[in-house]
Design a protein around this motif. Structure first.
Motif, PDB file in Angstrom:
ATOM      1  N   THR A 177       0.826  -1.206   0.000  1.00  9.52           N
ATOM      2  CA  THR A 177       0.000   0.000   0.000  1.00  9.52           C
ATOM      3  C   THR A 177       0.863   1.260   0.000  1.00  9.52           C
ATOM      4  O   THR A 177       0.421   2.300  -0.478  1.00  9.52           O
ATOM      5  N   GLU A 178       2.079   1.143   0.497  1.00  9.79           N
ATOM      6  CA  GLU A 178       2.986   2.287   0.471  1.00  9.79           C
ATOM      7  C   GLU A 178       3.295   2.690  -0.993  1.00  9.79           C
ATOM      8  O   GLU A 178       3.356   3.864  -1.327  1.00  9.79           O
ATOM      9  N   TRP A 179       3.458   1.699  -1.869  1.00  2.69           N
ATOM     10  CA  TRP A 179       3.692   1.940  -3.296  1.00  2.69           C
ATOM     11  C   TRP A 179       2.469   2.610  -3.932  1.00  2.69           C
ATOM     12  O   TRP A 179       2.589   3.574  -4.671  1.00  2.69           O
ATOM     13  N   LEU A 180       1.293   2.107  -3.612  1.00  2.00           N
ATOM     14  CA  LEU A 180       0.070   2.687  -4.167  1.00  2.00           C
ATOM     15  C   LEU A 180      -0.154   4.104  -3.647  1.00  2.00           C
ATOM     16  O   LEU A 180      -0.585   4.983  -4.403  1.00  2.00           O
ATOM     17  N   LYS A 218      -7.054   6.842  -6.668  1.00  2.00           N
ATOM     18  CA  LYS A 218      -7.644   5.639  -7.253  1.00  2.00           C
ATOM     19  C   LYS A 218      -6.719   4.439  -7.161  1.00  2.00           C
ATOM     20  O   LYS A 218      -7.175   3.306  -7.211  1.00  2.00           O
ATOM     21  N   PHE A 219      -5.404   4.668  -7.053  1.00  2.00           N
ATOM     22  CA  PHE A 219      -4.503   3.533  -6.895  1.00  2.00           C
ATOM     23  C   PHE A 219      -4.712   2.880  -5.536  1.00  2.00           C
ATOM     24  O   PHE A 219      -4.493   1.689  -5.377  1.00  2.00           O
ATOM     25  N   GLY A 276      -6.529  -0.148  -7.934  1.00  2.00           N
ATOM     26  CA  GLY A 276      -5.095  -0.193  -7.676  1.00  2.00           C
ATOM     27  C   GLY A 276      -4.676  -1.376  -6.840  1.00  2.00           C
ATOM     28  O   GLY A 276      -3.589  -1.931  -7.028  1.00  2.00           O
ATOM     29  N   GLU A 277      -5.541  -1.778  -5.919  1.00  2.00           N
ATOM     30  CA  GLU A 277      -5.229  -2.931  -5.070  1.00  2.00           C
ATOM     31  C   GLU A 277      -5.029  -4.195  -5.900  1.00  2.00           C
ATOM     32  O   GLU A 277      -4.303  -5.095  -5.499  1.00  2.00           O
ATOM     33  N   SER A 324      -3.537   4.028 -15.316  1.00  6.75           N
ATOM     34  CA  SER A 324      -2.092   4.084 -15.580  1.00  6.75           C
ATOM     35  C   SER A 324      -1.766   5.132 -16.632  1.00  6.75           C
ATOM     36  O   SER A 324      -0.779   5.854 -16.512  1.00  6.75           O
ATOM     37  N   GLU A 325      -2.599   5.224 -17.639  1.00  7.10           N
ATOM     38  CA  GLU A 325      -2.392   6.225 -18.685  1.00  7.10           C
ATOM     39  C   GLU A 325      -2.499   7.628 -18.088  1.00  7.10           C
ATOM     40  O   GLU A 325      -1.682   8.508 -18.393  1.00  7.10           O
TER      41      GLU A 325
END
Length: 184
Positions: free
Chosen positions: A106-109, A122-123, A128-129, A151-152
Motif C-alpha cells: 500500500t505504500e507503493w500505491l 484511485k490507486f 489499484g489494489e 495508468s495512462e
C-alpha cells in the motif's frame, strides 16, 4: 571693361555626406535583435522540455502495447506484472534521485497517488489494489480497462522530478504486515 562675377561662381561645391555607419543601431534593430534572442531561447527551452518529457511518450507506447497483448491473450497475471514493471520504470525515470524502488504494498500505491494529483487516490482503491493482490492469483479477475485508463492518466499527469512531492502516507502497521505476508 571688367566682367562682373556671376553669382553662380560664388556658390560652393556640393559636399557629399560621409558613408553611413551601421553602428549605433537604430532602435528598431535593437528591438528585432532582442526578439530574435528571446525566440531562440524559447526554442531551446521548448526542446529541452520535450527531451525531458519524452519518457512519458515511450511509457504511453509501452502501456498501449501491454494492453494490446492483454486483449489478445487475456492473461491477467502477465498484464498486471507488465503494468507494475512499467509503472516502476516510469517512476524511476521521472524521479531518479527521490524514488525508493524498494517500496511495496500500500505504500507503493499511496506514493503513486501522492505524485499524481489527478488520480484522486484511485490507486489506493480496489482498482489499484489489484496490482498488489491479483498478480499472485491463479485466475485473477481484473478491471483491465480501468487499470489501463488509470495508468495512462498517471503517466500523463504525474509531477516531474523538479516539483515537490509530498511524503507518502505511512501505511498502518497491521495492513502492512498482512500485505508483506502475501508477498512472502
Amino acid at each position: 571693361m571688367q566682367s562682373t562675377p556671376s553669382p553662380l561662381d560664388q556658390l560652393a561645391d556640393i559636399h557629399l555626406p560621409g558613408n553611413v555607419s551601421w553602428w549605433p543601431l537604430a532602435p528598431g534593430w535593437w528591438t528585432l535583435l532582442a526578439l530574435l534572442i528571446i525566440a531562440i531561447a524559447c526554442v531551446f527551452l521548448w526542446r529541452r522540455h520535450q527531451r525531458q518529457q519524452y519518457y512519458r511518450v515511450i511509457a504511453q507506447q509501452e502501456l498501449a502495447a501491454i494492453y494490446a497483448r492483454y486483449q489478445q491473450s487475456q492473461d491477467a497475471a502477465a498484464y498486471l506484472h507488465a503494468l507494475s514493471v512499467l509503472l516502476r520504470r516510469t517512476a524511476l525515470t521521472a524521479y531518479p534521485q527521490r524514488f525508493n524502488a524498494s517500496i511495496k504494498g500500500t505504500e507503493w500505491l499511496n506514493w503513486l497517488d501522492a505524485v499524481c494529483p489527478g488520480s484522486n487516490a484511485k490507486f489506493s482503491s480496489a482498482i489499484g489494489e489489484s496490482l498488489l493482490n491479483s498478480a499472485y492469483q491463479k485466475n485473477p479477475q481484473v478491471d483491465a480497462a480501468g487499470l489501463y485508463q488509470l495508468s495512462e492518466q498517471w503517466i500523463k499527469l504525474h509531477r516531474n522530478h523538479r516539483q515537490k512531492v509530498p511524503a507518502p502516507k505511512p501505511a498502518p502497521q497491521k495492513a502492512a504486515a498482512v500485505s508483506e505476508a502475501n508477498h512472502v
